[in-house]
Scaffold this motif. Structure first.
Motif, PDB file in Angstrom:
ATOM      1  N   TYR A   1      11.478   0.266  -2.416  1.00  0.00           N
ATOM      2  CA  TYR A   1      12.716   0.627  -1.728  1.00  0.00           C
ATOM      3  C   TYR A   1      12.537   1.938  -0.972  1.00  0.00           C
ATOM      4  O   TYR A   1      12.940   2.075   0.187  1.00  0.00           O
ATOM      5  N   LEU A   2      11.914   2.898  -1.627  1.00  0.00           N
ATOM      6  CA  LEU A   2      11.680   4.196  -1.006  1.00  0.00           C
ATOM      7  C   LEU A   2      10.728   4.063   0.183  1.00  0.00           C
ATOM      8  O   LEU A   2      10.979   4.641   1.244  1.00  0.00           O
TER       9      LEU A   2
ATOM     10  N   GLU B   1       0.820  -1.218   0.000  1.00  0.00           N
ATOM     11  CA  GLU B   1       0.000   0.000   0.000  1.00  0.00           C
ATOM     12  C   GLU B   1       0.848   1.260   0.000  1.00  0.00           C
ATOM     13  O   GLU B   1       0.543   2.214  -0.718  1.00  0.00           O
ATOM     14  N   GLU B   2       1.922   1.252   0.789  1.00  0.00           N
ATOM     15  CA  GLU B   2       2.797   2.426   0.836  1.00  0.00           C
ATOM     16  C   GLU B   2       3.483   2.652  -0.510  1.00  0.00           C
ATOM     17  O   GLU B   2       3.576   3.786  -0.985  1.00  0.00           O
ATOM     18  N   ALA B   3       3.960   1.568  -1.122  1.00  0.00           N
ATOM     19  CA  ALA B   3       4.632   1.679  -2.418  1.00  0.00           C
ATOM     20  C   ALA B   3       3.649   2.139  -3.495  1.00  0.00           C
ATOM     21  O   ALA B   3       3.988   2.991  -4.326  1.00  0.00           O
TER      22      ALA B   3
ATOM     23  N   ALA C   1      14.101  10.200  -4.204  1.00  0.00           N
ATOM     24  CA  ALA C   1      14.156   9.753  -2.808  1.00  0.00           C
ATOM     25  C   ALA C   1      14.641  10.868  -1.885  1.00  0.00           C
ATOM     26  O   ALA C   1      14.205  10.947  -0.728  1.00  0.00           O
ATOM     27  N   ALA C   2      15.513  11.736  -2.379  1.00  0.00           N
ATOM     28  CA  ALA C   2      16.062  12.813  -1.547  1.00  0.00           C
ATOM     29  C   ALA C   2      14.973  13.753  -1.032  1.00  0.00           C
ATOM     30  O   ALA C   2      15.182  14.463  -0.057  1.00  0.00           O
ATOM     31  N   ARG C   3      13.802  13.733  -1.662  1.00  0.00           N
ATOM     32  CA  ARG C   3      12.684  14.545  -1.169  1.00  0.00           C
ATOM     33  C   ARG C   3      12.067  13.939   0.083  1.00  0.00           C
ATOM     34  O   ARG C   3      11.315  14.613   0.777  1.00  0.00           O
TER      35      ARG C   3
ATOM     36  N   LEU D   1      18.717   5.685   1.993  1.00  0.00           N
ATOM     37  CA  LEU D   1      18.603   4.788   0.850  1.00  0.00           C
ATOM     38  C   LEU D   1      19.913   4.858   0.082  1.00  0.00           C
ATOM     39  O   LEU D   1      20.430   5.947  -0.169  1.00  0.00           O
ATOM     40  N   LEU D   2      20.448   3.699  -0.285  1.00  0.00           N
ATOM     41  CA  LEU D   2      21.670   3.634  -1.072  1.00  0.00           C
ATOM     42  C   LEU D   2      21.309   3.086  -2.443  1.00  0.00           C
ATOM     43  O   LEU D   2      20.770   1.979  -2.560  1.00  0.00           O
TER      44      LEU D   2
END
Length: 153
Positions: free
Chosen positions: A119-120, A100-102, A141-143, A130-131
């Protein structure tokens, strides 16, 4: 994985004094795992406790096979990478728990697929970096979470 496990993992990732941690959690995606496996450098993850959704196994196996099929690497090299991956102490979180989150993240970000969103979503859930070596995923992802630069491992 229950909510108390999530809280403990997040506390460990943040380094809360109430939760002693020997290694900091970090979510790794398939791109960086394959990259390190092919360079026989998975040991560079040792300072961390790498975590990933179970999807990582399908993606890494598929990526290795595709590289060998295209002739980019020898079959032997792909098989060595696969054996190295199987030996990697990787904390796996079930994909069903992230579905659900993805899905919600993929909708929010305008993505057609949910693979990267898993992954996020896991990094958000665990409140960990996260790598990835995937530039598009790293920018997005940086957001939401800290993104560890590939050269950090």
């Amino acid at each position: 994985m229950g909510r108390s496990d999530d809280a403990e993992a997040a506390a460990e990732c943040r380094g809360d004094p109430a939760e002693p941690a020997s290694r900091a959690l970090i979510v790794v995606d398939a791109s960086v795992v394959v990259h390190l496996a092919l360079r026989r450098a998975l040991g560079r993850l040792e300072p961390h406790e790498p975590a990933a959704p179970t999807l990582v196994w399908s993606e890494t196996t598929s990526a290795l096979r595709q590289l060998a099929w295209r002739g980019d690497i020898e079959d032997r090299h792909a098989e060595e990478g696969l054996r190295a991956l199987q030996a990697l102490p990787l904390r796996l979180d079930p994909a069903g728990g992230l579905a659900e989150e993805a899905y919600a993240l993929a909708v929010r970000l305008g993505w057609a697929r949910t693979y990267d969103a898993e992954y996020l979503a896991l990094a958000i859930r665990l409140d960990c970096p996260l790598l990835t070596i995937d530039a598009r995923l790293a920018r997005t992802a940086a957001r939401f979470v800290a993104v560890a630069p590939p050269e950090s491992v």
